[in-house]
Design a protein around this motif. Structure first.
Motif, PDB file in Angstrom:
ATOM      1  N   ASP A  85       0.806  -1.225   0.000  1.00 27.68           N
ATOM      2  CA  ASP A  85       0.000   0.000   0.000  1.00 27.68           C
ATOM      3  C   ASP A  85       0.839   1.275   0.000  1.00 27.68           C
ATOM      4  O   ASP A  85       0.364   2.340   0.374  1.00 27.68           O
ATOM      5  CB  ASP A  85      -0.970   0.009   1.179  1.00 27.68           C
ATOM      6  CG  ASP A  85      -0.264   0.130   2.523  1.00 27.68           C
ATOM      7  OD1 ASP A  85       0.957  -0.051   2.576  1.00 27.68           O
ATOM      8  OD2 ASP A  85      -0.959   0.401   3.521  1.00 27.68           O
ATOM      9  N   TYR A  90       0.182   3.745  -5.367  1.00 26.09           N
ATOM     10  CA  TYR A  90      -1.106   4.412  -5.558  1.00 26.09           C
ATOM     11  C   TYR A  90      -0.986   5.471  -6.661  1.00 26.09           C
ATOM     12  O   TYR A  90      -1.778   5.496  -7.599  1.00 26.09           O
ATOM     13  CB  TYR A  90      -1.520   5.037  -4.220  1.00 26.09           C
ATOM     14  CG  TYR A  90      -2.807   5.807  -4.233  1.00 26.09           C
ATOM     15  CD1 TYR A  90      -4.016   5.147  -4.061  1.00 26.09           C
ATOM     16  CD2 TYR A  90      -2.819   7.191  -4.394  1.00 26.09           C
ATOM     17  CE1 TYR A  90      -5.214   5.853  -4.060  1.00 26.09           C
ATOM     18  CE2 TYR A  90      -4.012   7.896  -4.402  1.00 26.09           C
ATOM     19  CZ  TYR A  90      -5.199   7.225  -4.230  1.00 26.09           C
ATOM     20  OH  TYR A  90      -6.371   7.917  -4.238  1.00 26.09           O
ATOM     21  N   TYR A  94      -2.626   5.395 -10.735  1.00 22.09           N
ATOM     22  CA  TYR A  94      -3.465   6.416 -11.360  1.00 22.09           C
ATOM     23  C   TYR A  94      -2.776   7.081 -12.552  1.00 22.09           C
ATOM     24  O   TYR A  94      -3.430   7.420 -13.541  1.00 22.09           O
ATOM     25  CB  TYR A  94      -3.940   7.443 -10.328  1.00 22.09           C
ATOM     26  CG  TYR A  94      -5.008   6.848  -9.448  1.00 22.09           C
ATOM     27  CD1 TYR A  94      -6.268   6.541  -9.968  1.00 22.09           C
ATOM     28  CD2 TYR A  94      -4.757   6.559  -8.119  1.00 22.09           C
ATOM     29  CE1 TYR A  94      -7.249   5.973  -9.176  1.00 22.09           C
ATOM     30  CE2 TYR A  94      -5.733   5.989  -7.322  1.00 22.09           C
ATOM     31  CZ  TYR A  94      -6.987   5.695  -7.851  1.00 22.09           C
ATOM     32  OH  TYR A  94      -7.954   5.112  -7.064  1.00 22.09           O
ATOM     33  N   PHE A 101      -7.815   1.877  -7.179  1.00 22.40           N
ATOM     34  CA  PHE A 101      -6.652   1.198  -6.596  1.00 22.40           C
ATOM     35  C   PHE A 101      -7.104   0.425  -5.367  1.00 22.40           C
ATOM     36  O   PHE A 101      -7.821   0.966  -4.526  1.00 22.40           O
ATOM     37  CB  PHE A 101      -5.592   2.232  -6.194  1.00 22.40           C
ATOM     38  CG  PHE A 101      -4.358   1.644  -5.571  1.00 22.40           C
ATOM     39  CD1 PHE A 101      -3.327   1.181  -6.363  1.00 22.40           C
ATOM     40  CD2 PHE A 101      -4.243   1.547  -4.194  1.00 22.40           C
ATOM     41  CE1 PHE A 101      -2.175   0.637  -5.786  1.00 22.40           C
ATOM     42  CE2 PHE A 101      -3.103   1.011  -3.616  1.00 22.40           C
ATOM     43  CZ  PHE A 101      -2.066   0.554  -4.426  1.00 22.40           C
ATOM     44  N   ASP A 103      -5.663  -2.001  -2.184  1.00 24.66           N
ATOM     45  CA  ASP A 103      -4.624  -2.640  -1.380  1.00 24.66           C
ATOM     46  C   ASP A 103      -5.201  -3.983  -0.943  1.00 24.66           C
ATOM     47  O   ASP A 103      -6.144  -4.034  -0.159  1.00 24.66           O
ATOM     48  CB  ASP A 103      -4.283  -1.766  -0.176  1.00 24.66           C
ATOM     49  CG  ASP A 103      -3.365  -2.451   0.820  1.00 24.66           C
ATOM     50  OD1 ASP A 103      -2.837  -3.540   0.520  1.00 24.66           O
ATOM     51  OD2 ASP A 103      -3.183  -1.892   1.914  1.00 24.66           O
TER      52      ASP A 103
END
Length: 126
Positions: A85, A90, A94, A101, A103
């Protein structure tokens, strides 16, 4: 008919995700792929509405695959998944064109259908 492609090399996680989706969306057609090469072949002939994409695959980086998918099929929604994570994952997801997204360590299988509905709304067949 709503189609989903699961791109995940962990067979247990892939099957759990498949089962969770089928329980909530029995009319959904689901295909699976364990690697990037197979995933890109399936993208072209299966033409999914949604792809669940793991970042770490045995032959390819899921972020690169996401970029390729979005470049060729901008209408396909891509949910990038990873067990890490870290904020850089992240952001990278994007930047690659991901719609969402996840985790894998912090999202439960029970929440996945709500995420699918939030992304695709009325396209989802129940």
């Amino acid at each position: 008919m709503f189609k989903v492609l699961l791109v995940e090399d962990n067979v247990d996680f892939r099957h759990s995700l498949n089962k969770s989706l089928m329980l909530c969306f029995p009319a959904m057609v689901i295909a699976e792929s364990a690697d990037g090469k197979d995933a890109m072949v399936k993208i072209d002939y299966f033409k999914p509405d949604l792809v669940f994409m793991d970042i770490k695959l045995p032959d390819e980086n899921g972020l690169n695959l996401t970029k390729n998918i979005k470049a060729e099929h901008s209408d396909i929604a891509v949910i990038v998944m990873t067990a890490n994570d870290a904020p850089e994952y992240y952001r990278a997801a994007y930047q690659a064109g991901a719609t969402y997204f996840i985790d894998k360590g912090s999202v439960s299988m029970e929440k996945i259908p709500a995420i699918v509905e939030a992304i695709l709304g009325s396209k989802v067949c129940h």
